[in-house]
Each structure stands twice: as structure tokens, then as C-alpha cells.
Enzyme design. Sequence first.
Site, PDB file in Angstrom:
ATOM      1  CB  ALA A 199       5.199   0.494  -2.732  1.00  0.00           C
TER       2      ALA A 199
ATOM      3  CE1 TYR B  69      -4.103   2.213   0.847  1.00  0.00           C
ATOM      4  CE2 TYR B  69      -2.601   3.256   2.189  1.00  0.00           C
ATOM      5  CZ  TYR B  69      -3.902   3.360   1.708  1.00  0.00           C
ATOM      6  OH  TYR B  69      -4.705   4.262   1.728  1.00  0.00           O
TER       7      TYR B  69
END
Length: 269
Positions: free
Chosen positions: A178, A176
Site C-alpha cells: 500500500a 508495504y
Amino acid sequence: MLFPVRPFLVTFAHQSIIMKLLENKVAIVTGAARGIGEGIALKLAEHGAHIAFTYVSDSSAEKAAALESRLTALGVQAKAWKSNAGDFAQCEQFVNEVVGKFGTVDICVNNAGISKDNLLLRLTPDQWDEVMNVNLKSVFNMTKQVIRPMMKARKGSIINMSSIVGIRGNAGQASYAASKAGIIGLTRSVAMELGSRNVRCNAIAPGFIETDMTHYLKEGEAAKTFLEKIPLGRFGSAEEVGNTTLFLASDLSSYITGQVISTCGGLNI
Ligand code: NAI
């Protein structure tokens, strides 16, 4: 001397409060059947924008229809599309249909997102791919489409939903975080590529906003710990993210592009 000035100020203040900031603009909001997307759609419509929004699953169809009615009751045109933001072809078809119905796209809010939280040791390649596809590739899918009408019109505002987690990371949320960090890089690059055409691109990094995505954080000791870290001492609302979106969508932010605005109650300080 004071008497004639006061009524003028009152009248001026009154007018600025009721002034609609997006009269007759056409706005797209992805993933708007509930949560932050719904709050954004309502806020933009309150300010006069016609709304084209998406939902992805059949189970959201009823909510989407209800939102369509609430939006049209505000005096604007509104239509829901069942369209997967992670699917390039569906985004292409969706934007073509929006342009066909409304004539153009002035504002695009890339809001659709999911989380599949897991510690890296347990995170599977499929979970990684799904989050990247829905959260990050969706922004590429939609932006590729909306920049055509925006470049033609020589104006436009693209607003991408990142997260405070995309700026500082979070244990258990590698995929999430990234994806949300990727959104910031994409946002800044689009801002650089399209600034000369007067197309602006900004991101919002919300903190903890009360929605279905975060409902599990509201209970017990975890909630207390989170609240202690937020200077304003409370979770935010979808409407408050809607207010930030309204600012970025409107000419009030005409000299702002490539920025990330944190709507997080000070959590990032
Ligand atoms: P939510 O889970 O309540 O709403 C997300 C919406 O996106 C749902 O309507 C869902 O159906 C839709 N959606 C999911 N996959 C989709 C797809 N492939 N195509 C189209 N629509 C799709 O979540 P919430 O809280 O409203 O989040 C909205 C956005 O804000 C997300 O991008 C989320 O990552 C971001 N965000 C939320 C925060 C929070 O505290 N709630 C904090 C930071 C960011």
C-alpha cells in the site's frame, strides 16, 4: 571513403562513454548508508553530482562516514546527515541545510524504506503506521521541501523508490504494498502539478534487488522459486537501480515525467 569515418565514430563513441551526465548537479539521496541508496549515491557521484545523503540510526554512522569518503574520492562534494525521512521537521531542517551548503537541489531521490511483513490477520496498527510513515509520508515530507528550490530554478528531478509489489500487491506485505502504491499516486500527481515548472517526478519499481532488505530471499527453495519467475534469471544489483536513477536524474529523460520504470529483470511481464 571508410577510413576517415571510422576514427570519427570511435572518437564519438569514446566521448559519449566518458561524458559525465550530472556535472555539478546537487543530489539528495535518503537512506543511503547501505543497499540501493548507497548504489545510487555512488552512481550519481560517478557522473559528477555532489551528494547530500541521510541515514537514520547511530549504528549506520560508521557506514555513512565511509560512504562520504568514497564519494569525495570520486571528485565530488559529499556530506551525510543523520535525519529521519519520516519526520517532517527533520526533513525541513535537512533540506534547508543542504541548500545552505550546496546552494540548491537539482535531484532528490526518495529511497528510504522499511518493510514489516505480516499477514493482514496479524498486522498491527503500529506496524501499518510505521511502514506508511517511513515509506510514504517520507516522500511527502521531502518533496514538499525540495520543490521550493526546484521551482525557483525552473528545473529538477524527483525520483521515488516504489516497488513491483506496489503495482501488483503481495501476500504478507499489505502495508508495504500500500505504501509503495501510494508513492505511485503521489509521483503522478506531483508530475502533473509541477510539469509546467520543468520539475519532473518519476518512480522506480525494483523487483528483487540483492540488499540487506532481501537477504532472506536468497536462500533455499524460496530463492529457486523467485528466480524461476524472473526472465533474466537472477536478482538485480543496487548498481542497476543506480543506472535507472541516473537516467531519470539526467537530461537523457528530459521528456519523461509521471512514469514508473520497473527495474526487475522482467518479473512484471
Ligand atoms: P535497506 O534496508 O538495505 O536500506 C534501506 C535504507 O533506508 C537503510 O539505509 C535504512 O537505514 C534507511 N532508512 C530506513 N528508515 C529510514 C528513515 N526513517 N529515514 C532515513 N533513512 C531510513 O533496503 P534496500 O533494499 O536498499 O531498499 C531501498 C529502497 O528500495 C526501499 O525504499 C525499498 O522499499 C525499495 N525496494 C527494495 C527492493 C529490494 O529488492 N531490495 C525491491 C523494491 C523496492
